[in-house]
Design a protein around this motif. Structure first.
Motif, mmCIF file in Angstrom:
data_model
loop_
_atom_site.group_PDB
_atom_site.id
_atom_site.type_symbol
_atom_site.label_atom_id
_atom_site.label_comp_id
_atom_site.label_asym_id
_atom_site.label_seq_id
_atom_site.Cartn_x
_atom_site.Cartn_y
_atom_site.Cartn_z
ATOM 1 N N ALA A 56 -9.602 -16.622 0.140
ATOM 2 C CA ALA A 56 -8.531 -16.228 -0.766
ATOM 3 C C ALA A 56 -7.452 -17.290 -0.918
ATOM 4 O O ALA A 56 -6.650 -17.224 -1.848
ATOM 5 N N ALA A 57 -7.417 -18.275 -0.040
ATOM 6 C CA ALA A 57 -6.409 -19.332 -0.138
ATOM 7 C C ALA A 57 -6.824 -20.433 -1.119
ATOM 8 O O ALA A 57 -5.987 -21.235 -1.526
ATOM 9 N N TRP A 58 -8.089 -20.481 -1.497
ATOM 10 C CA TRP A 58 -8.552 -21.508 -2.433
ATOM 11 C C TRP A 58 -8.161 -21.104 -3.849
ATOM 12 O O TRP A 58 -8.414 -19.969 -4.273
ATOM 13 N N PRO A 59 -7.570 -22.014 -4.605
ATOM 14 C CA PRO A 59 -7.099 -21.675 -5.957
ATOM 15 C C PRO A 59 -8.175 -21.062 -6.862
ATOM 16 O O PRO A 59 -7.889 -20.112 -7.589
ATOM 17 N N ALA A 76 -11.199 -17.855 -18.483
ATOM 18 C CA ALA A 76 -10.314 -17.848 -17.319
ATOM 19 C C ALA A 76 -10.620 -19.003 -16.361
ATOM 20 O O ALA A 76 -10.014 -19.110 -15.297
ATOM 21 N N GLY A 77 -11.592 -19.856 -16.730
ATOM 22 C CA GLY A 77 -11.970 -20.979 -15.874
ATOM 23 C C GLY A 77 -12.739 -20.575 -14.627
ATOM 24 O O GLY A 77 -12.716 -21.289 -13.627
ATOM 25 N N THR A 125 -8.555 -17.496 -5.694
ATOM 26 C CA THR A 125 -7.350 -16.730 -6.014
ATOM 27 C C THR A 125 -7.326 -16.390 -7.496
ATOM 28 O O THR A 125 -6.937 -15.281 -7.878
ATOM 29 N N ALA A 126 -7.768 -17.314 -8.336
ATOM 30 C CA ALA A 126 -7.813 -17.060 -9.784
ATOM 31 C C ALA A 126 -8.747 -15.886 -10.095
ATOM 32 O O ALA A 126 -8.435 -15.036 -10.936
ATOM 33 N N ARG A 127 -9.880 -15.815 -9.402
ATOM 34 C CA ARG A 127 -10.806 -14.694 -9.625
ATOM 35 C C ARG A 127 -10.160 -13.384 -9.170
ATOM 36 O O ARG A 127 -10.266 -12.363 -9.844
ATOM 37 N N ILE A 128 -9.492 -13.393 -8.038
ATOM 38 C CA ILE A 128 -8.820 -12.183 -7.550
ATOM 39 C C ILE A 128 -7.832 -11.683 -8.605
ATOM 40 O O ILE A 128 -7.827 -10.498 -8.962
#
Length: 190
Positions: free
Chosen positions: A161-164, A122-123, A167-170
């Motif tokens: 939460a605004a950092w890509p 998932a990077g 957000t990907a982890r969320i």
């Protein structure tokens, strides 16, 4: 002290479903030295009695609208209802008994994790303890027991939460529990 963003990834009226999601997330996380923290608003003598049976040294202070008092002053919490509980650094195995004792009273049960793992597919890089938290809001949709509802919300914490990357982890964690990130985020003191 710093802040994290707590992202809501699952809201459900089914406490069992919320607990299954928490257990799944705990299975994903590194929890070797993890702890659980409790914050709650206790309104009833019955809930208070159950909590004192579980946590005899319960840390609390009076809530607005209640009599003045605190555990630090040695006051009787039953004479000060409603009270706010701020009791931290407990073993993870106390989380579910604490939740079971709550009845309809609201709480935030925060799991202080050692890390969120690396997920190369998932990077996602490993996230250390500083931003590896999970909170279950019981009988409330928010971290601070201000939005009282008959449902329960699972939040995962990230630095921003605004950092890509965050957000990907969320989104990835939400997928693991059958939830979805709707964009609802609260700032949490850590």
């Amino acid at each position: 002290m710093s802040n994290s963003d707590a992202a809501a990834i699952l809201t459900t009226p089914d406490l069992g479903e919320a607990l299954r999601a928490v257990r799944t997330l705990l299975d994903i996380a590194d929890t070797v030295n993890s702890e659980v923290d409790f914050e709650a608003v206790i309104r009833s003598p019955e809930v208070l009695a159950r909590l004192l049976g579980l946590l005899p040294g319960l840390k609390w202070s009076s809530s607005p609208g209640g009599a003045h008092g605190s555990s630090d002053a040695g006051d009787d919490p039953a004479r000060c209802l409603p009270i706010r509980v701020f009791d931290w650094c407990h073993p993870l195995d106390l989380a579910e008994p604490f939740i079971a004792a709550l009845g309809s009273d609201p709480a935030a049960v925060r799991f202080d994790l050692d890390a969120w793992p690396e997920v190369p597919a998932a990077g996602l890089e490993r996230v250390s303890q500083k931003y590896a938290y999970l909170t279950l809001s019981v009988n409330s949709r928010d971290l601070f027991q201000d939005e009282l509802f008959g449902d329960h919300t699972v939040h995962v914490h990230v630095k921003n939460a605004a950092w890509p990357a965050h957000t990907a982890r969320i989104h990835w964690l939400a997928e693991q529990v059958g939830g979805a990130f709707t964009g609802r985020v609260e700032s949490a003191l850590l």
